[in-house]
Design a protein around this motif. Structure first.
Motif, PDB file in Angstrom:
ATOM      1  N   TYR A 274      -5.067   1.620  -4.135  1.00 39.12           N
ATOM      2  CA  TYR A 274      -3.686   1.113  -4.098  1.00 39.12           C
ATOM      3  C   TYR A 274      -2.627   2.209  -4.003  1.00 39.12           C
ATOM      4  O   TYR A 274      -1.482   1.938  -3.637  1.00 39.12           O
ATOM      5  N   GLY A 275      -2.984   3.444  -4.387  1.00 39.95           N
ATOM      6  CA  GLY A 275      -1.992   4.504  -4.395  1.00 39.95           C
ATOM      7  C   GLY A 275      -1.330   4.688  -3.046  1.00 39.95           C
ATOM      8  O   GLY A 275      -1.996   4.770  -2.022  1.00 39.95           O
ATOM      9  N   GLY A 276       0.004   4.771  -3.050  1.00 41.65           N
ATOM     10  CA  GLY A 276       0.749   4.959  -1.807  1.00 41.65           C
ATOM     11  C   GLY A 276       0.893   3.696  -0.987  1.00 41.65           C
ATOM     12  O   GLY A 276       1.197   3.768   0.212  1.00 41.65           O
ATOM     13  N   ASN A 277       0.721   2.514  -1.611  1.00 41.27           N
ATOM     14  CA  ASN A 277       0.864   1.267  -0.854  1.00 41.27           C
ATOM     15  C   ASN A 277       2.298   1.074  -0.376  1.00 41.27           C
ATOM     16  O   ASN A 277       3.232   1.700  -0.869  1.00 41.27           O
ATOM     17  N   MET A 278       2.463   0.189   0.593  1.00 38.47           N
ATOM     18  CA  MET A 278       3.752   0.030   1.264  1.00 38.47           C
ATOM     19  C   MET A 278       4.888  -0.343   0.314  1.00 38.47           C
ATOM     20  O   MET A 278       6.013   0.129   0.456  1.00 38.47           O
ATOM     21  N   LEU A 279       4.591  -1.211  -0.650  1.00 36.48           N
ATOM     22  CA  LEU A 279       5.633  -1.628  -1.585  1.00 36.48           C
ATOM     23  C   LEU A 279       6.100  -0.447  -2.436  1.00 36.48           C
ATOM     24  O   LEU A 279       7.308  -0.225  -2.600  1.00 36.48           O
ATOM     25  N   ALA A 280       5.159   0.309  -2.958  1.00 33.00           N
ATOM     26  CA  ALA A 280       5.506   1.456  -3.789  1.00 33.00           C
ATOM     27  C   ALA A 280       6.295   2.498  -3.010  1.00 33.00           C
ATOM     28  O   ALA A 280       7.262   3.075  -3.516  1.00 33.00           O
ATOM     29  N   MET A 281       5.883   2.755  -1.774  1.00 36.03           N
ATOM     30  CA  MET A 281       6.570   3.772  -0.981  1.00 36.03           C
ATOM     31  C   MET A 281       7.990   3.342  -0.618  1.00 36.03           C
ATOM     32  O   MET A 281       8.923   4.159  -0.615  1.00 36.03           O
ATOM     33  N   ALA A 282       8.171   2.062  -0.354  1.00 37.37           N
ATOM     34  CA  ALA A 282       9.516   1.564  -0.053  1.00 37.37           C
ATOM     35  C   ALA A 282      10.429   1.758  -1.261  1.00 37.37           C
ATOM     36  O   ALA A 282      11.577   2.233  -1.134  1.00 37.37           O
ATOM     37  N   VAL A 283       9.909   1.423  -2.448  1.00 35.78           N
ATOM     38  CA  VAL A 283      10.722   1.563  -3.658  1.00 35.78           C
ATOM     39  C   VAL A 283      10.951   3.032  -3.986  1.00 35.78           C
ATOM     40  O   VAL A 283      12.059   3.433  -4.359  1.00 35.78           O
ATOM     41  N   GLY A 284       9.915   3.859  -3.872  1.00 35.14           N
ATOM     42  CA  GLY A 284      10.073   5.278  -4.157  1.00 35.14           C
ATOM     43  C   GLY A 284      11.130   5.927  -3.278  1.00 35.14           C
ATOM     44  O   GLY A 284      11.947   6.723  -3.751  1.00 35.14           O
ATOM     45  N   ASN A 285      11.130   5.583  -2.004  1.00 37.80           N
ATOM     46  CA  ASN A 285      12.163   6.114  -1.116  1.00 37.80           C
ATOM     47  C   ASN A 285      13.537   5.598  -1.493  1.00 37.80           C
ATOM     48  O   ASN A 285      14.537   6.321  -1.414  1.00 37.80           O
TER      49      ASN A 285
END
Length: 399
Positions: A274-285
């Motif tokens: 799951y690490g680096g999934n699309m949802l997490a990356m969108a929020v992190g950015n």
């Protein structure tokens, strides 16, 4: 026995929140609480920040997960931004702080292995540290209360006294791979590491071919008035673990490293579903859009000084309850004379949420977006909470 179907691993309060906005949480019956815990330094931009909410909703309608088998544009963008703003050249994304620290430890050991020294796997850590709840990270933290009942302590971790450079020197041997430290101990009681001590660790690592690892899971992403807490000392690490505030409430973490330190992490050596999934990356950015915006971190530093000064007045007014204030930015702790659990509970009764820590310390970890008005309200509520604790102490003494 509890009637709950959940594991009994948490000593939960009876509060259940159904709504949040900014620095505030609300229960189903409409009670509002000023949240100066922020999910234990997680909700860096408060609850339901409009930018984070809109970005997450937009990404959720497109794509959630495809795995790291494929190219990951969101990861590339977030990694580039993190590298541009830090010492790092490479990033590995995880789901949590413990996973980030596992990646840090594996990266350090793999570095020594690829350098032809597989016997160098040991990591020196410090008493009072907290690095996570996995088998390896509880060994790294070394605290007996987290190790008890989980079998033999994982090999390769040696704790030395906090702030004792001579003890570090004595602990270095032919099997040592790295030194791991939090620039400010969080769970250990908001204990800042002296800058000169970090400089001493850097010199030892350079002299002995060791890697310096920082655990900035709690201290990072603007929390202390710098993007990362080690920037106050000017001493860069080789590897760093990040989580909590980087997701603003969405579960994610990262291991950052220099090109040299990460050189051994080649295909097949590490991974995550799951690490680096699309949802997490969108929020992190989205979090970086705000935190790295003009003046944001400087404003955190300013508000941190303001809060620290006001808390010092509360300590002076309640010498039977409080001892001292310590910390940086909006990562502050009040060392208590009264039992910290009683102080935190009294705070809840007065409508403010805080977090207990080691060394009988109450942590204040407000959203980085907290206003000056909310800081004033927090101080007023803490003062009232302290008065209630003092009244209870007096009644107990006279009983």
């Amino acid at each position: 026995m509890s009637s709950s179907s959940l594991f009994g691993t948490y000593a939960r309060s009876n509060l259940a929140f159904v709504k949040g906005e900014g620095s505030w949480l609300e229960t189903a019956d409409g009670r509002r609480f000023l949240d100066f815990a922020a999910g234990i330094a997680v909700n860096s931009l408060g609850h339901c920040h409009p930018h984070l909410t809109s970005v997450l909703q937009e990404q959720a309608a497109k794509l959630w997960h495809v795995s790291n088998i494929y190219a990951a544009p969101g990861q590339e963008r977030l990694a580039e931004r993190l590298c541009a703003a830090t010492f790092a050249d490479r990033v590995f994304f995880t789901n949590s702080g413990a996973e980030a620290m596992e990646a840090c430890i594996k990266t350090a050991r793999r570095y020594q292995y690829t350098k032809g020294s597989p016997e160098r796997f040991g990591v020196i850590t410090f008493e009072g540290a907290f690095h996570g709840r996995t088998i390896a990270t509880i060994a790294a933290g070394g605290q007996a209360k987290y190790l008890e009942g989980f079998g033999p302590k994982a090999a390769g971790f040696d704790q030395v006294p906090f702030g004792d450079l001579d003890a570090v020197k004595a602990a270095i041997n032919d099997t040592t791979a790295a030194i791991l430290i939090e620039p400010i101990q969080g769970e250990g009681g908001i204990r800042p590491v002296p800058h000169e001590f970090l400089r001493g660790l850097r010199a030892l690592c350079d002299a002995h071919g060791l890697l310096l690892i920082y655990d900035e899971v709690q201290t990072g992403v603007g929390r202390t008035g710098k993007f990362f807490a080690h920037e106050w000392s000017g001493v860069a690490p080789d590897i760093m673990g990040v989580a909590k505030g980087i997701g603003g409430g969405f579960p994610m973490g990262a291991c950052l490293a220099t090109e040299e330190a990460a050189a051994g992490m080649v295909p097949g050596t590490h991974g995550t579903t799951y690490g680096g999934n699309m949802l997490a990356m969108a929020v992190g950015n989205a979090v970086l859009d705000i935190v790295l915006g003009d003046g944001f971190i400087e404003d955190v530093a300013r508000k941190g000084i303001l809060l620290k000064q006001k808390l010092a007045s509360v300590v002076d007014s309640n010498p039977d309850v409080f001892d001292m204030v310590r910390g940086e930015g909006l990562m502050l702790g009040i060392k208590c004379k009264a039992p910290v659990g009683e102080v935190v509970a009294s705070g809840r009764n007065h409508g403010i949420l805080t977090v207990p820590a080691g060394d009988n310390v109450m942590r204040l970890l407000p959203p980085l977006t907290a206003t000056e008005e909310e800081i004033d309200m927090a101080v007023e509520r803490l003062d009232a909470a302290a008065m209630s604790v003092k009244d209870a102490m007096m009644k107990g003494a006279s009983a």
